[in-house]
Design a protein around this motif. Structure first.
Motif, PDB file in Angstrom:
ATOM      1  N   ILE A  20      17.361  -3.503  -8.766  1.00 27.16           N
ATOM      2  CA  ILE A  20      18.338  -4.488  -8.296  1.00 27.16           C
ATOM      3  C   ILE A  20      18.944  -3.889  -7.039  1.00 27.16           C
ATOM      4  O   ILE A  20      19.531  -2.804  -7.094  1.00 27.16           O
ATOM      5  CB  ILE A  20      19.411  -4.766  -9.366  1.00 27.16           C
ATOM      6  N   THR A  21      18.786  -4.581  -5.919  1.00 28.23           N
ATOM      7  CA  THR A  21      19.138  -3.949  -4.648  1.00 28.23           C
ATOM      8  C   THR A  21      20.517  -4.285  -4.109  1.00 28.23           C
ATOM      9  O   THR A  21      21.086  -3.491  -3.375  1.00 28.23           O
ATOM     10  CB  THR A  21      18.097  -4.296  -3.579  1.00 28.23           C
ATOM     11  N   GLU A  22      21.049  -5.449  -4.431  1.00 33.32           N
ATOM     12  CA  GLU A  22      22.329  -5.818  -3.841  1.00 33.32           C
ATOM     13  C   GLU A  22      22.887  -7.047  -4.536  1.00 33.32           C
ATOM     14  O   GLU A  22      22.250  -7.623  -5.403  1.00 33.32           O
ATOM     15  CB  GLU A  22      22.162  -6.117  -2.351  1.00 33.32           C
ATOM     16  N   GLY A  23      24.075  -7.432  -4.135  1.00 31.95           N
ATOM     17  CA  GLY A  23      24.655  -8.680  -4.595  1.00 31.95           C
ATOM     18  C   GLY A  23      25.588  -8.533  -5.774  1.00 31.95           C
ATOM     19  O   GLY A  23      25.879  -7.434  -6.244  1.00 31.95           O
ATOM     20  N   SER A  24      26.058  -9.668  -6.247  1.00 33.63           N
ATOM     21  CA  SER A  24      27.066  -9.669  -7.298  1.00 33.63           C
ATOM     22  C   SER A  24      26.509  -9.182  -8.636  1.00 33.63           C
ATOM     23  O   SER A  24      27.245  -8.600  -9.425  1.00 33.63           O
ATOM     24  CB  SER A  24      27.692 -11.059  -7.433  1.00 33.63           C
ATOM     25  N   LEU A  25      25.213  -9.397  -8.913  1.00 32.08           N
ATOM     26  CA  LEU A  25      24.612  -8.850 -10.131  1.00 32.08           C
ATOM     27  C   LEU A  25      24.628  -7.325 -10.062  1.00 32.08           C
ATOM     28  O   LEU A  25      25.018  -6.657 -11.029  1.00 32.08           O
ATOM     29  CB  LEU A  25      23.188  -9.369 -10.329  1.00 32.08           C
ATOM     30  N   PHE A  26      24.237  -6.756  -8.936  1.00 34.55           N
ATOM     31  CA  PHE A  26      24.271  -5.305  -8.740  1.00 34.55           C
ATOM     32  C   PHE A  26      25.681  -4.778  -8.956  1.00 34.55           C
ATOM     33  O   PHE A  26      25.893  -3.801  -9.687  1.00 34.55           O
ATOM     34  CB  PHE A  26      23.765  -4.956  -7.336  1.00 34.55           C
TER      35      PHE A  26
END
Length: 161
Positions: A147-153
């Motif tokens: 998982i590289t980025e964003g709100s999940l990360f």
């Protein structure tokens, strides 16, 4: 199952192994719990796909030639279009929203200290096909995921702190 994880919160040069933005760790998780969670996330992913097929934002962003009668829409999408479609925020019905909260509460319980694992009242990131797929892949015993980025990360690393 031994869940190994590593993440960094800012770009890291390979030569800089002393970076303060790199973190790693592990968690022991019972196999039955991983299998159960993976199945629930797989079911959730199917629900999201079904909602996407019927949503206005999906149908207006994807040419109707991609949608087939007897096969799922995935088999008709070329790779360059798939990324755009998987990033579309899904408008959840009440039943799916509750299912998302249950699944995410279980993910939180698996990844957090027991004292922090209260059920979620809000969904902590935008539900897209990509975010649910990444979450499902995270508990794939054979492959895992990145998982590289964003709100999940951001949500996942908040649980691992």
């Amino acid at each position: 199952v031994l869940l190994l994880y590593a993440y960094n919160t800012s770009p890291v040069k390979i030569s800089d192994i002393t970076s303060t933005s790199m973190f790693s760790g592990y968690l022991w998780i019972p196999l039955a719990r991983i299998i159960s969670l993976k199945e629930k996330l797989s079911d959730l992913k199917e629900q999201v796909e079904i909602l996407m097929q019927g949503s206005k934002s999906f149908s207006t962003s994807v040419p109707t030639s991609f949608l087939g009668q007897d096969e799922t829409w995935k088999s008709f999408i070329n790779p360059s279009d798939k990324r755009k479609i998987s990033d579309v925020k899904v408008h959840l019905d009440d039943k799916t929203k509750e299912n998302v909260k249950r699944c995410l509460s279980e993910v939180k319980a698996v990844l957090s200290l027991p004292a922090l694992s209260s059920p979620l009242t809000q969904i902590p990131f935008d539900v897209t096909l990509q975010s649910i797929t990444k979450l499902e892949d995270m508990f794939d015993l054979a492959n895992g995921c990145i998982i590289t980025e964003g709100s999940l990360f951001d949500w996942i690393i908040s649980l691992l702190h």
